[in-house]
Design an enzyme around this catalytic site. Structure first.
Site, short mmCIF file in Angstrom:
data_model
loop_
_atom_site.label_atom_id
_atom_site.label_comp_id
_atom_site.label_asym_id
_atom_site.label_seq_id
_atom_site.Cartn_x
_atom_site.Cartn_y
_atom_site.Cartn_z
N GLY A 74 0.82 -1.19 0.00
CA GLY A 74 0.00 0.00 0.00
C GLY A 74 0.86 1.25 0.00
O GLY A 74 2.09 1.19 0.02
N GLY A 75 0.22 2.39 -0.04
CA GLY A 75 0.96 3.64 0.02
C GLY A 75 1.44 4.11 -1.34
O GLY A 75 1.04 3.59 -2.38
N LYS A 76 2.32 5.11 -1.31
CA LYS A 76 2.79 5.73 -2.53
C LYS A 76 4.30 5.59 -2.67
O LYS A 76 4.89 4.64 -2.20
CB LYS A 76 2.33 7.19 -2.57
CG LYS A 76 0.81 7.33 -2.65
CD LYS A 76 0.41 8.70 -3.14
CE LYS A 76 -1.07 8.79 -3.42
NZ LYS A 76 -1.39 10.01 -4.19
N ILE A 77 4.93 6.58 -3.31
CA ILE A 77 6.34 6.47 -3.60
C ILE A 77 7.20 6.92 -2.42
O ILE A 77 6.83 7.83 -1.68
CB ILE A 77 6.70 7.29 -4.86
CG1 ILE A 77 8.11 6.97 -5.35
CG2 ILE A 77 6.52 8.80 -4.63
CD1 ILE A 77 8.41 7.51 -6.74
N ALA A 184 8.22 5.86 7.72
CA ALA A 184 7.13 5.55 6.80
C ALA A 184 6.72 4.09 6.97
O ALA A 184 7.56 3.24 7.30
CB ALA A 184 7.56 5.80 5.36
N GLY A 186 4.32 1.00 5.03
CA GLY A 186 3.51 0.53 3.90
C GLY A 186 3.51 -0.98 3.93
O GLY A 186 4.57 -1.59 4.01
N CYS A 215 5.57 9.89 -0.41
CA CYS A 215 4.28 9.43 0.10
C CYS A 215 3.12 10.25 -0.47
O CYS A 215 2.01 10.22 0.07
CB CYS A 215 4.25 9.44 1.63
SG CYS A 215 5.53 8.40 2.37
#
Length: 270
Positions: A74-77, A184, A186, A215
């Protein structure tokens, strides 16, 4: 939960390539599902790499075409690299898995780790991870010579800090006294077993985050233990402390299945 096994994969000169660690995760995940290994937390440091979770948009990736590995979490970069402690807890949890509760346990362990070094951290509503909270908006220094009323990030959802100079860079959020992310998180859950995990910034070169929108968050930044405490702190210093708090929280947890609400028009059995 059962006893948690820790496996230290590599640090410093033996930092682990991301693809190699990902394959190791898959192997341990399969073994944990089959109950041939206990709950396991892989701890390591990565060589420099950008990874993108499933929700990453094109506008958040490096503008110069720097390679990014797309992953199934999940999540972003985000960025991983030297000076960052990575943890991949691979745990079997009751189904349906309460993902939020799992994330909260990881956050608790990292909040306690930071506190042991003298840094107060917190959660931010609606944003996973561990944060150092900024000053109230009215007390922050003027940005780029402009008052906060004219901060373009407040009015332009597409504002891109990468194109507007170092005063907007995520790595400079501490100087701006804004909220900044220390760790962070994820994760992915498959067959009731967790994968991926957390990254804790110990003493990395945080300018690596300036090439992306970390993120997907444009109005906050990143930080590290070494920056916030203004002293040298190493992975070797943090590793045993983080391991101890992860063990205390994850071994003593009593995970429960996620509560699934019945449909409103469901008919009770006769």
């Amino acid at each position: 939960m059962s006893e948690l096994r820790f496996v230290r994969l590599g640090f410093g000169d033996e930092a682990v390539d991301y693809q190699e660690a990902w394959q190791k995760q898959r192997e341990v995940h399969a073994a944990r599902f089959e109950d041939t290994v206990p709950d396991t937390c892989l701890l390591l440091e990565h060589t420099s790499v950008y990874t993108a979770g499933r929700r990453t948009t094109e506008s958040e990736r490096p503008l110069d075409g720097t390679p990014v590995i797309d992953v199934d979490r999940g999540g972003k970069i985000t960025w991983h690299g030297p000076g960052q402690l990575i943890g991949y807890p691979i745990l079997k949890l009751p189904r349906p898995v309460d993902v939020v509760a799992h994330v909260r346990r990881l956050e608790d362990a990292l909040i306690r780790t930071a506190a042991e070094f003298g840094l107060e951290t917190s959660r931010v509503e609606g944003r996973s991870g561990v944060w150092v909270l900024g000053d109230p908006v009215e007390e922050r220094p003027a940005l780029g010579g402009l008052s906060l009323d004219f901060d373009p990030r407040l009015h332009d959802e597409e504002f891109d800090p990468r194109l507007n100079g170092p005063e907007y860079a995520p790595s400079n959020a501490g100087q701006r006294r804004e909220d900044r992310k220390l760790a962070a998180i994820g994760i992915r859950v498959a067959k009731g077993v967790t994968m991926h995990g957390f990254s804790l910034n110990v003493n990395p070169d945080n300018t690596s985050f300036d090439r992306i929108v970390p993120c997907g968050i444009r109005d906050a930044g990143v930080t590290s233990l070494a920056y916030e405490l203004d002293r040298e702190i190493t992975i070797d210093d943090v590793l045993p402390v983080a391991e101890r708090h992860l063990r205390e929280i994850l071994e003593n947890a009593e995970p429960a299945p996620r509560v699934v609400a019945a449909p409103e028009n469901a008919v009770a059995p006769a």
